[in-house]
Design an enzyme around this catalytic site. Structure first.
Site, PDB file in Angstrom:
ATOM      1  CE1 TYR A   1       1.283   4.463   7.244  1.00 41.29           C
ATOM      2  CE2 TYR A   1      -0.483   3.106   8.140  1.00 41.29           C
ATOM      3  CZ  TYR A   1       0.177   3.995   7.353  1.00 41.29           C
ATOM      4  OH  TYR A   1      -0.701   4.516   6.391  1.00 41.29           O
TER       5      TYR A   1
ATOM      6  CG  HIS B   1      -0.215  -0.986  10.439  1.00 40.74           C
ATOM      7  ND1 HIS B   1       0.749  -1.263   9.084  1.00 40.74           N
ATOM      8  CD2 HIS B   1      -1.313  -0.542   9.915  1.00 40.74           C
ATOM      9  CE1 HIS B   1      -0.038  -0.770   7.909  1.00 40.74           C
ATOM     10  NE2 HIS B   1      -1.347  -0.324   8.410  1.00 40.74           N
TER      11      HIS B   1
ATOM     12  NE  ARG C   1      -2.518   6.816   7.599  1.00 40.80           N
ATOM     13  CZ  ARG C   1      -1.997   7.710   6.694  1.00 40.80           C
ATOM     14  NH1 ARG C   1      -2.038   9.046   7.135  1.00 40.80           N
ATOM     15  NH2 ARG C   1      -1.280   7.582   5.565  1.00 40.80           N
TER      16      ARG C   1
ATOM     17  CD  GLU D   1      -2.964  -0.912   2.290  1.00 32.90           C
ATOM     18  OE1 GLU D   1      -3.409  -0.048   2.970  1.00 32.90           O
ATOM     19  OE2 GLU D   1      -3.297  -2.321   2.536  1.00 32.90           O
TER      20      GLU D   1
ATOM     21  CG  ASP E   1      -6.350  -3.895   7.504  1.00 29.95           C
ATOM     22  OD1 ASP E   1      -6.491  -4.196   6.183  1.00 29.95           O
ATOM     23  OD2 ASP E   1      -6.031  -2.916   8.345  1.00 29.95           O
TER      24      ASP E   1
ATOM     25  CG  ASP F   1      -1.604  -2.362   5.280  1.00 31.75           C
ATOM     26  OD1 ASP F   1      -0.578  -2.577   5.085  1.00 31.75           O
ATOM     27  OD2 ASP F   1      -2.230  -1.157   5.651  1.00 31.75           O
TER      28      ASP F   1
ATOM     29  CD  GLU G   1     -11.498  -0.461   4.635  1.00 28.80           C
ATOM     30  OE1 GLU G   1     -11.515  -0.107   3.373  1.00 28.80           O
ATOM     31  OE2 GLU G   1     -12.602  -0.473   5.126  1.00 28.80           O
TER      32      GLU G   1
END
Length: 677
Positions: free
Chosen positions: A321, A368, A323, A7, A82, A80, A84
């Site tokens: 990271y 993350h 976020r 991403e 997850d 990632d 999303e």
DNA sequence: CAGTGAGCGAGCTTCCGCTTGACTT
């Protein structure tokens, strides 16, 4: 060549360092397809079929991905791990499949070479071993997880894009918005303001006794009870978002305090000296939410500023990271931190067992790590180079301290409580604590002063020098700040790390909320919109709504439910409410602020109204009279062009500027006061 | 830098979540 798609470009760069020349790493820059902005994009008649497009600002990146995929023997989707991330991988796969179909047609081949050969890998930390492990165990796309994301996306679109137009109609303002997250955020602020409005502050008193022992040390102790009956009262209020407790006492006025003081009788005897060891553990390393909270508290940064600075630190490779909702630390970091602490401070600062933190939030997706320095030994004073300034250093220091301290030994305090009894049943107490072993506080610093209390022994008699009454008033629940709102939203599972800062901008831009001295307060518009939505859509505006949604999304992800029925079950009654509300709801009229001034064109009264760009002065004779004027703080300078008033205004980007109140007749404007001439 | 509201009813607004530049002064 094998193509790996991640991403973020920073992640791509890191992977390039680890992997050999047979790999090429590209970044998707987040989602590559979305529902169209200009229409609903969901076919509510046909199983809520979504129509996805590639947004304009993503076409360049998508073309780069297509190009790279064309040259690759194999495509590995490493977005990632997850919900999303799975969806991003899915949409990339769809785009590349379409491309392959077209290519096959063009070349009149009957097989598309790379068709459906995408491999999906997921890793939770960017280390060579984790990546090799992931590459060794590829899987296929998790369609159920993708469907859970799709359900989330469709639900948010349906809610946002049907509630907003209803507001345009019923509040006569065509720029309003509503949504699952923003409307609840505003409601929290509105409900809090109402609590504050209705709160009745009450007077209460406390009494402190100043005692002298045989030494010269004075001892101040608080009066806590009489014959076992406590004076302190804890007031508990049920608020919209939970319980609020504050302190009061049964001493309601100065007269009562005086009566008590006059009643105090010697002897005053030390009846107990309780010594005990109190231990304190370090907090978990930062997540996005806790970083924003601490940066606000300690550095006075807004959520937005914190994220901008963290982004830079991340891009420069100083921190992981930024976020994230995870408090996990990589094994590598934990062992390095233990080594660093042991080496620089001594072995006794390292706990016997390394600390692991559990993420409290049920909705955490753990894609993350926690936010931590990438290199344990790099202290804040080593990063102040290049574009980085003092703010970068200060935020980095917070992150470094918190992460390193999280792997340190507990702090130990010696805490002492002294009880003094009067001859007639009054009980005074005081306590103090002295640090015995600093532990993690060696790095974090102490947030409270040590309180040393004089050594006294049980049975010792003291003299009461003076009893001091103090007046207090009970305090209402505090207004939200950005930091405390983010905290509450996170606790209730509303919003995500990537959206906390944008939520603040949205509710301020829509003029639902104003920020004054860091406090968030609802506007008239905020009250009106919230009241309207709560009246007609109580479930959507309720805190458990998102939690229920998350349960359903989990059920979709693990195959217990199908996404279409889940959405249908919500949409049917919701859509009915929408239709009904269009029919039955009265138009909402906002209270207008009166100003004692007549319209220069028609003589009717002028008032202050709220528009898309803020407050403006308008004529009550509208629409017959269309007189408007800028509203704003007067700079007390005449306009050099026309002699009118100069007014302080805000540009679309929120920057202050000085403009003429006679705009658009007079177009004078300047950025600085000095430039007005 | 820069507009605002009604109602006509053309052509727009609006959601949440994932990512960075590309913009402006």
């Amino acid at each position: 060549m094998k193509l790996i798609i991640v991403e973020s470009p920073t992640k791509a760069r890191t992977l390039t360092r680890f992997l050999g020349k047979e790999y090429r790493i590209e970044a998707s820059m987040g989602h590559v397809r979305d529902l169209p902005k200009s229409s609903l994009g969901v076919d509510v008649e046909h199983d809520f079929a979504p129509s996805y497009i590639i947004p304009r600002d993503k076409t360049k990146q998508v073309n780069a991905l297509k190009d790279a995929a064309n040259k690759a023997d194999e495509v590995i989707l490493a977005t990632d791990p997850d919900r999303e991330g799975e969806a991003i991988a899915f949409h990339i796969a769809e785009i590349l499949n379409e491309m392959n179909d077209k290519n096959a047609k063009k070349k009149k081949k009957d097989t598309a070479s790379a068709q459906g050969t995408f491999r999906r890998i997921a890793f939770h930390e960017i280390t060579e071993s984790a990546i090799n492990e992931a590459l060794a165990h590829p899987r296929t796309l998790d369609v159920q997880l993708v469907n859970a994301q799709q359900a989330r996306r469709v639900l948010d679109r349906l809610v946002g894009y049907t509630l907003s137009p209803l507001l345009w109609k019923k509040l006569s303002k065509r720029w309003l918005s509503a949504g699952r997250v923003q409307s609840v955020a505003v409601r929290l602020i509105v409900e809090r303001e109402r609590e504050i409005q209705k709160f009745e502050a009450r007077e209460y008193w406390t009494i402190a006794g100043q005692f002298a022992g045989d030494g010269k040390d004075d001892l101040t102790a608080a009066l806590v009870s009489k014959d076992g009956e406590k004076y302190e009262k804890t007031l508990v209020f049920e608020l919209f978002d939970g319980k609020y407790t504050t302190t009061s006492s049964s001493i309601v006025d100065g007269q009562s305090a005086k009566l008590i003081i006059d009643d105090l009788r010697a002897p005053f005897t030390v009846s107990a000296v309780d010594k005990k060891e109190v231990k304190r553990n370090p907090g978990a390393p930062y997540t996005t939410s806790t970083l924003q909270q601490d940066a606000a508290r300690k550095l006075y940064f807004s959520s937005k500023k914190t994220m901008q600075i963290a982004q830079k630190l991340y891009e420069e490779g100083y921190i992981t990271y930024h976020r994230t909702d995870s408090v996990n630390l990589s094994e590598k970091f934990i062992s390095e931190a233990r080594e660093y602490v042991g080496g620089s401070l001594g072995a006794h600062f390292v706990p016997a067992e390394s600390r692991r933190f559990k993420t409290k939030s049920k909705v955490a997706q753990e894609a993350h790590e926690a936010i931590r320095p990438t290199v344990v030994g790099r202290k804040a004073d080593k990063i102040g180079v290049g574009d980085l300034n003092r703010d970068h250093m200060r935020l980095y220091e917070l992150i470094w301290k918190r992460a390193v301290a999280s792997q340190m030994a507990e702090a130990i305090f010696d805490s002492t409580t002294i009880v003094i009894l009067s001859g007639n049943g009054y009980r005074f107490e005081t306590s103090g604590s002295v640090i015995k072993f600093e532990g993690f506080l060696k790095i974090m610093g102490r947030d409270a002063e040590e309180v040393v209390i004089p050594a006294v022994s049980v049975g010792q008699e003291l003299t009461l020098r003076e009893a001091i009454p103090t007046q207090h008033t009970t305090s209402p629940p505090p207004r939200y700040t950005e930091a405390s709102l983010v905290k509450t939203l996170e606790e209730k599972g509303i919003g995500r790390p990537s959206t906390y800062a944008p939520i603040m901008s949205t509710i301020v831009d829509r003029q639902y909320v104003v920020k004054e001295e860091k406090k968030l307060m609802p506007t008239e518009l905020g009250f009106a919109v919230t009241d309207f939505l709560v009246q007609y859509f109580p479930n959507v505006l309720d805190l458990p709504f998102t939690a229920h949604m998350e349960d359903d999304l989990d059920a979709i992800a693990n195959g217990e439910k199908k996404w279409v029925p889940v959405i249908a079950e919500f949409y049917k009654p919701f859509h009915e409410s929408i239709k009904k509300t269009y029919d039955i709801a009265e138009k909402v009229k906002l209270a207008e602020e009166q100003i004692d001034e007549k319209c220069p064109t028609c003589g009717h009264d002028l008032v202050i109204r709220t528009g898309k760009f803020g407050k403006f002065v308008a004529c009550t004779n509208f629409p017959e009279c269309t007189y408007t004027r800028q509203y704003g703080e007067k700079a007390n300078i005449p306009c050099p062009k026309c002699g009118g008033d100069i007014i302080v205004k805000k540009s679309k980007r929120g920057k202050k500027f000085y403009g003429c109140s006679n705009y658009p007749t007079c177009t004078f404007a300047a950025w600085k006061k000095e430039d007005i001439k």
